[in-house]
Every structure is written in structure tokens, then in C-alpha cells.
Design a protein around this motif. Sequence first.
Motif, short mmCIF file in Angstrom:
data_model
loop_
_atom_site.label_atom_id
_atom_site.label_comp_id
_atom_site.label_asym_id
_atom_site.label_seq_id
_atom_site.Cartn_x
_atom_site.Cartn_y
_atom_site.Cartn_z
N PRO A 52 -50.62 25.10 -9.20
CA PRO A 52 -49.99 26.18 -9.86
C PRO A 52 -48.84 25.66 -10.83
O PRO A 52 -48.52 26.20 -11.92
CB PRO A 52 -49.49 26.79 -8.64
CG PRO A 52 -50.25 26.51 -7.62
CD PRO A 52 -50.58 25.27 -7.93
N SER A 53 -48.13 24.42 -10.51
CA SER A 53 -47.22 24.04 -11.51
C SER A 53 -47.93 23.61 -12.79
O SER A 53 -47.29 23.78 -13.92
CB SER A 53 -46.29 23.00 -10.83
OG SER A 53 -47.04 21.77 -10.32
N LYS A 55 -50.64 24.62 -13.96
CA LYS A 55 -51.25 25.70 -14.56
C LYS A 55 -49.87 26.42 -15.32
O LYS A 55 -50.12 26.74 -16.45
CB LYS A 55 -51.72 26.83 -13.60
CG LYS A 55 -52.07 28.10 -14.29
CD LYS A 55 -52.80 29.03 -13.11
CE LYS A 55 -52.92 30.49 -13.71
NZ LYS A 55 -53.41 31.50 -12.84
N ASN A 56 -48.90 26.54 -14.71
CA ASN A 56 -47.63 27.09 -15.44
C ASN A 56 -47.02 26.12 -16.51
O ASN A 56 -46.72 26.75 -17.58
CB ASN A 56 -46.47 27.20 -14.29
CG ASN A 56 -46.52 28.24 -13.52
OD1 ASN A 56 -47.32 29.25 -13.74
ND2 ASN A 56 -45.95 28.16 -12.26
N SER A 60 -47.13 27.55 -20.44
CA SER A 60 -46.12 27.59 -21.24
C SER A 60 -46.23 26.77 -22.41
O SER A 60 -45.51 27.30 -23.71
CB SER A 60 -44.73 27.19 -20.43
OG SER A 60 -44.95 25.81 -20.25
#
Length: 87
Positions: A52-53, A55-56, A60
Amino acid sequence: AQKKVVTKSVVKTAVVCQKENKAAKAVSAGVSAGVLLMATYPEIAQAAEVTPSLKNLLLSVLAGAGVLGGIGIAVIGVSQFDKIRRS
């Protein structure tokens, strides 16, 4: 009396195309080797999983690229619309 200026431009497309073709072949060979490694070693395939990190972070970076692209398009549009005429 006004002087006329004649300019001649020469474009060498063959050299540029050859360099791009070599780069494309190198990239495709690297991608093929990476896919082959992932297929043969399951540990590598698991390490390629998107967290998830990550992906974020990627989203961004993509959003930042979109903002910079929009700014670039706006600057180009204004520069084409509002040309400076010097005499």
C-alpha cells in the motif's frame, strides 16, 4: 534597404533512429530477463508485490507528473497565444 537572410537546416534522422532502436532493444532485453527471473524464482516474484505504501508513492508521483504536465501545457499555450513582437 532590407537584407534578406536565407537559412538552411539539415536534419539527420537516420542517426537518431538508430540510437533509439538500440535503446529499445536494450530495454526489451532487460524486461525479458526480469520476467524470466520472476518466473523461475518465486521469491523474486513475491518481492515485486505492490504494498500500500508503494502504491501511494507511485500514485503521488503520477499526480505530480500530471500537475507538471498541466503547467507545461499552460506555459506553452500562453507562449503561443501571446507572442512578443520585437522590431
